[in-house]
Design a protein around this motif. Structure first.
Motif, PDB file in Angstrom:
ATOM      1  N   ALA A 125       0.816  -1.223   0.000  1.00 13.42           N
ATOM      2  CA  ALA A 125       0.000   0.000   0.000  1.00 13.42           C
ATOM      3  C   ALA A 125       0.845   1.267   0.000  1.00 13.42           C
ATOM      4  CB  ALA A 125      -0.946  -0.015   1.197  1.00 13.42           C
ATOM      5  N   ALA A 126       1.969   1.245   0.700  1.00 15.61           N
ATOM      6  CA  ALA A 126       2.819   2.437   0.775  1.00 15.61           C
ATOM      7  C   ALA A 126       4.100   2.277  -0.035  1.00 15.61           C
ATOM      8  CB  ALA A 126       3.166   2.738   2.233  1.00 15.61           C
ATOM      9  N   LEU A 127       4.092   1.375  -1.022  1.00 15.10           N
ATOM     10  CA  LEU A 127       5.310   1.086  -1.780  1.00 15.10           C
ATOM     11  C   LEU A 127       5.815   2.311  -2.536  1.00 15.10           C
ATOM     12  CD1 LEU A 127       7.100  -1.396  -2.154  1.00 15.10           C
ATOM     13  CD2 LEU A 127       5.925  -1.835  -4.310  1.00 15.10           C
ATOM     14  N   ALA A 128       4.903   3.156  -3.005  1.00 11.58           N
ATOM     15  CA  ALA A 128       5.332   4.378  -3.701  1.00 11.58           C
ATOM     16  C   ALA A 128       6.213   5.233  -2.804  1.00 11.58           C
ATOM     17  CB  ALA A 128       4.106   5.170  -4.157  1.00 11.58           C
ATOM     18  N   SER A 129       5.831   5.343  -1.522  1.00 11.25           N
ATOM     19  CA  SER A 129       6.626   6.125  -0.575  1.00 11.25           C
ATOM     20  C   SER A 129       7.998   5.519  -0.370  1.00 11.25           C
ATOM     21  CB  SER A 129       5.901   6.210   0.773  1.00 11.25           C
ATOM     22  OG  SER A 129       4.665   6.849   0.647  1.00 11.25           O
ATOM     23  N   TYR A 130       8.030   4.206  -0.164  1.00 13.47           N
ATOM     24  CA  TYR A 130       9.305   3.541   0.113  1.00 13.47           C
ATOM     25  C   TYR A 130      10.220   3.547  -1.117  1.00 13.47           C
ATOM     26  CZ  TYR A 130       7.420   1.984   4.560  1.00 13.47           C
ATOM     27  OH  TYR A 130       6.899   1.955   5.836  1.00 13.47           O
ATOM     28  N   ALA A 131       9.644   3.430  -2.300  1.00 17.64           N
ATOM     29  CA  ALA A 131      10.464   3.495  -3.513  1.00 17.64           C
ATOM     30  C   ALA A 131      11.055   4.892  -3.686  1.00 17.64           C
ATOM     31  CB  ALA A 131       9.624   3.115  -4.735  1.00 17.64           C
ATOM     32  N   LEU A 132      10.238   5.913  -3.433  1.00 12.43           N
ATOM     33  CA  LEU A 132      10.714   7.295  -3.571  1.00 12.43           C
ATOM     34  C   LEU A 132      11.735   7.642  -2.501  1.00 12.43           C
ATOM     35  CD1 LEU A 132      10.416  10.013  -5.067  1.00 12.43           C
ATOM     36  CD2 LEU A 132       8.535  10.563  -3.495  1.00 12.43           C
ATOM     37  N   PHE A 133      11.647   6.971  -1.346  1.00  8.00           N
ATOM     38  CA  PHE A 133      12.478   7.306  -0.188  1.00  8.00           C
ATOM     39  C   PHE A 133      13.957   7.399  -0.545  1.00  8.00           C
ATOM     40  CE2 PHE A 133      14.369   6.900   3.959  1.00  8.00           C
ATOM     41  CZ  PHE A 133      13.435   7.485   4.821  1.00  8.00           C
ATOM     42  N   HIS A 134      14.484   6.369  -1.193  1.00  7.04           N
ATOM     43  CA  HIS A 134      15.910   6.361  -1.521  1.00  7.04           C
ATOM     44  C   HIS A 134      16.211   7.045  -2.850  1.00  7.04           C
ATOM     45  CE1 HIS A 134      16.830   2.816   1.361  1.00  7.04           C
ATOM     46  NE2 HIS A 134      17.070   3.966   1.921  1.00  7.04           N
ATOM     47  N   LEU A 135      15.191   7.283  -3.647  1.00  5.96           N
ATOM     48  CA  LEU A 135      15.435   7.947  -4.929  1.00  5.96           C
ATOM     49  C   LEU A 135      15.572   9.454  -4.784  1.00  5.96           C
ATOM     50  CD1 LEU A 135      13.232   5.964  -7.482  1.00  5.96           C
ATOM     51  CD2 LEU A 135      15.607   5.628  -6.799  1.00  5.96           C
ATOM     52  N   VAL A 136      15.277  10.009  -3.607  1.00  6.98           N
ATOM     53  CA  VAL A 136      15.527  11.431  -3.380  1.00  6.98           C
ATOM     54  C   VAL A 136      16.604  11.646  -2.316  1.00  6.98           C
ATOM     55  CG1 VAL A 136      13.232  12.157  -4.091  1.00  6.98           C
ATOM     56  CG2 VAL A 136      13.652  11.666  -1.687  1.00  6.98           C
ATOM     57  N   THR A 137      17.015  10.580  -1.638  1.00  3.66           N
ATOM     58  CA  THR A 137      18.053  10.722  -0.617  1.00  3.66           C
ATOM     59  C   THR A 137      19.384  10.150  -1.090  1.00  3.66           C
ATOM     60  OG1 THR A 137      17.266   8.663   0.429  1.00  3.66           O
ATOM     61  CG2 THR A 137      16.411  10.745   1.303  1.00  3.66           C
ATOM     62  N   VAL A 138      19.437   8.835  -1.292  1.00  2.00           N
ATOM     63  CA  VAL A 138      20.699   8.174  -1.608  1.00  2.00           C
ATOM     64  C   VAL A 138      21.035   8.250  -3.100  1.00  2.00           C
ATOM     65  CG1 VAL A 138      21.987   6.024  -1.413  1.00  2.00           C
ATOM     66  CG2 VAL A 138      20.283   6.607   0.313  1.00  2.00           C
ATOM     67  N   PHE A 139      20.053   7.990  -3.964  1.00  5.86           N
ATOM     68  CA  PHE A 139      20.353   7.924  -5.399  1.00  5.86           C
ATOM     69  C   PHE A 139      20.890   9.237  -5.972  1.00  5.86           C
ATOM     70  CE2 PHE A 139      18.687   8.768  -9.718  1.00  5.86           C
ATOM     71  CZ  PHE A 139      19.581   7.967 -10.426  1.00  5.86           C
ATOM     72  N   PRO A 140      20.263  10.416  -5.733  1.00  6.05           N
ATOM     73  CA  PRO A 140      20.825  11.644  -6.320  1.00  6.05           C
ATOM     74  C   PRO A 140      22.260  11.911  -5.886  1.00  6.05           C
ATOM     75  CG  PRO A 140      18.613  12.043  -5.494  1.00  6.05           C
ATOM     76  CD  PRO A 140      19.027  10.691  -4.996  1.00  6.05           C
ATOM     77  N   LEU A 141      22.553  11.602  -4.625  1.00  3.08           N
ATOM     78  CA  LEU A 141      23.907  11.817  -4.124  1.00  3.08           C
ATOM     79  C   LEU A 141      24.907  10.933  -4.864  1.00  3.08           C
ATOM     80  CD1 LEU A 141      25.278  13.539  -1.919  1.00  3.08           C
ATOM     81  CD2 LEU A 141      25.020  11.598  -0.373  1.00  3.08           C
ATOM     82  N   SER A 142      24.535   9.685  -5.099  1.00  7.69           N
ATOM     83  CA  SER A 142      25.443   8.774  -5.800  1.00  7.69           C
ATOM     84  C   SER A 142      25.576   9.148  -7.276  1.00  7.69           C
ATOM     85  CB  SER A 142      24.947   7.325  -5.664  1.00  7.69           C
ATOM     86  OG  SER A 142      23.691   7.144  -6.283  1.00  7.69           O
ATOM     87  N   TRP A 143      24.470   9.504  -7.927  1.00 11.25           N
ATOM     88  CA  TRP A 143      24.502   9.829  -9.346  1.00 11.25           C
ATOM     89  C   TRP A 143      25.298  11.108  -9.597  1.00 11.25           C
ATOM     90  CZ3 TRP A 143      23.130  13.302 -13.161  1.00 11.25           C
ATOM     91  CH2 TRP A 143      23.004  12.781 -14.451  1.00 11.25           C
ATOM     92  N   ILE A 144      25.095  12.114  -8.751  1.00  8.81           N
ATOM     93  CA  ILE A 144      25.820  13.377  -8.904  1.00  8.81           C
ATOM     94  C   ILE A 144      27.303  13.181  -8.601  1.00  8.81           C
ATOM     95  CG2 ILE A 144      26.085  15.697  -7.927  1.00  8.81           C
ATOM     96  CD1 ILE A 144      23.012  15.711  -7.578  1.00  8.81           C
ATOM     97  N   THR A 145      27.625  12.324  -7.623  1.00  8.37           N
ATOM     98  CA  THR A 145      29.025  12.026  -7.318  1.00  8.37           C
ATOM     99  C   THR A 145      29.740  11.467  -8.538  1.00  8.37           C
ATOM    100  OG1 THR A 145      28.528  11.585  -4.987  1.00  8.37           O
ATOM    101  CG2 THR A 145      30.560  10.661  -5.858  1.00  8.37           C
ATOM    102  N   LEU A 146      29.045  10.618  -9.285  1.00  3.93           N
ATOM    103  CA  LEU A 146      29.661   9.944 -10.427  1.00  3.93           C
ATOM    104  C   LEU A 146      29.633  10.766 -11.702  1.00  3.93           C
ATOM    105  CD1 LEU A 146      28.178   6.403  -9.777  1.00  3.93           C
ATOM    106  CD2 LEU A 146      30.602   6.985  -9.700  1.00  3.93           C
TER     107      LEU A 146
END
Length: 448
Positions: A271-292
């Motif tokens: 039911a809350a999968l959209a929230s959990y999927a977005l959770f790391h896509l705005v916290t961890v993923f942008p940081l890793s993508w911008i680093t690279l």
């Protein structure tokens, strides 16, 4: 906590109820603890957990690829780091099962104390862990073991307070009380992000990778010990113990839970999968993508994310008011749709320079706050009282595992090898699962 002046009366009343069990249903005032008092324990526990969570998450991007995988290119090192990052999410449901068994045999205090010791050892162990240059591959193995230890401990640290809060919240304010524990996420990120931003800004790269990165783990260890002891003292009082027992918030066997409540576990996890999927896509993923793939200052990126976490906190608070006005199911459904729309703009924004990246981060955090604020209620809403304690813990573990555990690894791997459009599909799939689960769960709007 209840005031000292009333504590004796409360304990006396509890003793009377224990001596006359049949009277439990005849008392008009059978709870001696207000929802606001329970909320304090929820906020303390969740804020400490999220701080620890984000310290490790940020280190997985900024530190571990360099100090544990120096023999690989930066991309491969980061992907390996994210593999180890996921170990805690795999271990968490196992920890829930194991520590529920400990509670059944030895009691709630023994369970939380054991979880406290394991979490302290695991977090402090990472702070003191030798790097690859000193210990070779053994350092990677030890990091993996300690990460599993963190996951097991977090599964075992479930204290039942969020379920207790949900059951004792006023009918017309359940959305408001449901969001309180979720405030721990933005608060934890702001503190963890600020620590790393300060260290990056004031230390040379060599000093940061040599010893500076360890400092946030020392802080995480101290905060978790203090917070877990505070929660232990809270749930071990006679008043809380009686209230937890009265609400049937005790462990049930996993086989019985899945046999009778399997559908609720599945729907709650999705039911809350959209929230959990977005959770790391705005916290961890942008940081890793911008680093690279960008020359931006990582300190500036962290500052933008810290600002986004402020937006998230405002969204979490607003979600309580919105859910109480329009219903949790409508709120989560609408936000899942908005997250699906945002997914279509991931390539344009992340490839759109600093402005586009900032828009994605700030918009994503805002939507995350509005959606995640009600995620706790979504995963526990349909359980009967006797299954809620174990059901809420296990369903939350599965939501994290399915929605967020592999998100950094999958998002970075897809974007690096196939393009950012595949990150859009990943986020869209999470939003689609949420909308499908919510459509099956009509009762979510009227039950907590």
């Amino acid at each position: 906590m209840p005031s000292i002046s009333h504590q004796g009366d409360h304990i006396t009343a509890i003793s009377a109820r224990h001596s006359a069990p049949a009277a439990k249903n005849t008392h008009a005032d059978h709870t001696t603890i207000a929802p606001g008092e329970i909320a304090i324990g929820v906020v303390i526990g969740r804020a400490s957990e999220y701080f620890d969570f984000f310290v490790y998450a940020i280190a997985s991007v900024l530190v571990f690829p360099a100090v544990f995988f120096p023999f690989e290119q930066r991309l491969e090192g980061t992907l390996y780091s994210f593999v180890i990052f996921s170990f805690a999410f795999l271990a968490r449901p196992i920890g829930t099962v194991v520590f529920m068994a400990i509670q059944r045999h030895l009691g709630r205090e023994a369970k939380l104390t054991s979880a406290l010791v394991l979490l302290g050892i695991s977090t402090a162990g990472i702070a003191f862990l030798p790097t690859y240059s000193h210990l070779g591959y053994a350092s990677i193995i030890l990091l993996s073991i300690l990460r599993v230890g963190q996951g097991l401990a977090l599964g075992g640290s479930w204290d039942g307070l969020p379920s207790l809060l949900a059951l004792n919240a006023p009918q017309d304010k359940r959305g408001w009380y449901a969001m309180l524990g979720q405030l721990g996420a933005p608060v934890g990120f702001m503190i963890a992000g600020s620590l790393f931003a300060y260290l990056l800004a004031n230390l040379s790269p060599e000093d940061f990778l040599d010893w500076g990165w360890r400092y946030p783990f020392y802080v995480a260890f101290a905060i978790n010990v203090v917070a877990l002891f505070a929660r232990l003292r809270l749930v071990s009082t006679n008043e809380y113990a009686h209230l937890l027992d009265e609400r049937e918030l005790e462990p049930t066997r996993i086989t019985e839970l899945l046999g009778t409540q399997g559908r609720n576990v599945l729907i709650g996890a999705l039911a809350a999968l959209a929230s959990y999927a977005l959770f790391h896509l705005v916290t961890v993923f942008p940081l890793s993508w911008i680093t690279l793939y960008s020359s931006r200052s990582l300190t500036d990126v962290l500052y933008i994310q810290i600002t986004g976490a402020g937006f998230m906190a405002a969204g979490v608070i607003a979600s309580g008011l919105i859910a109480d006005r329009f219903g949790r199911r409508n709120t989560l459904g609408t936000l899942a749709l908005l997250i699906a729309i945002l997914s279509g703009f991931v390539p344009i924004l992340m490839d759109g320079g600093e402005f586009g990246q900032n828009v994605f981060i700030l918009t994503g955090f805002s939507l995350l706050g509005l959606s995640y604020g009600q995620a706790a209620g979504a995963v526990t809403a349909n359980f009967a009282s006797r299954f809620r304690y174990t059901g809420a813990a296990l369903t939350s573990d599965l939501s994290w595992l399915v929605g967020a555990g592999f998100a950094p690894l999958v998002a970075l791997g897809l974007s690096a090898h196939f393009g950012l459009a595949y990150v859009s599909l990943y986020l869209l799939s999470g939003a689609g699962c949420s909308m499908a689960a919510l459509s099956l769960n009509r009762a979510l709007e009227i039950r907590d």
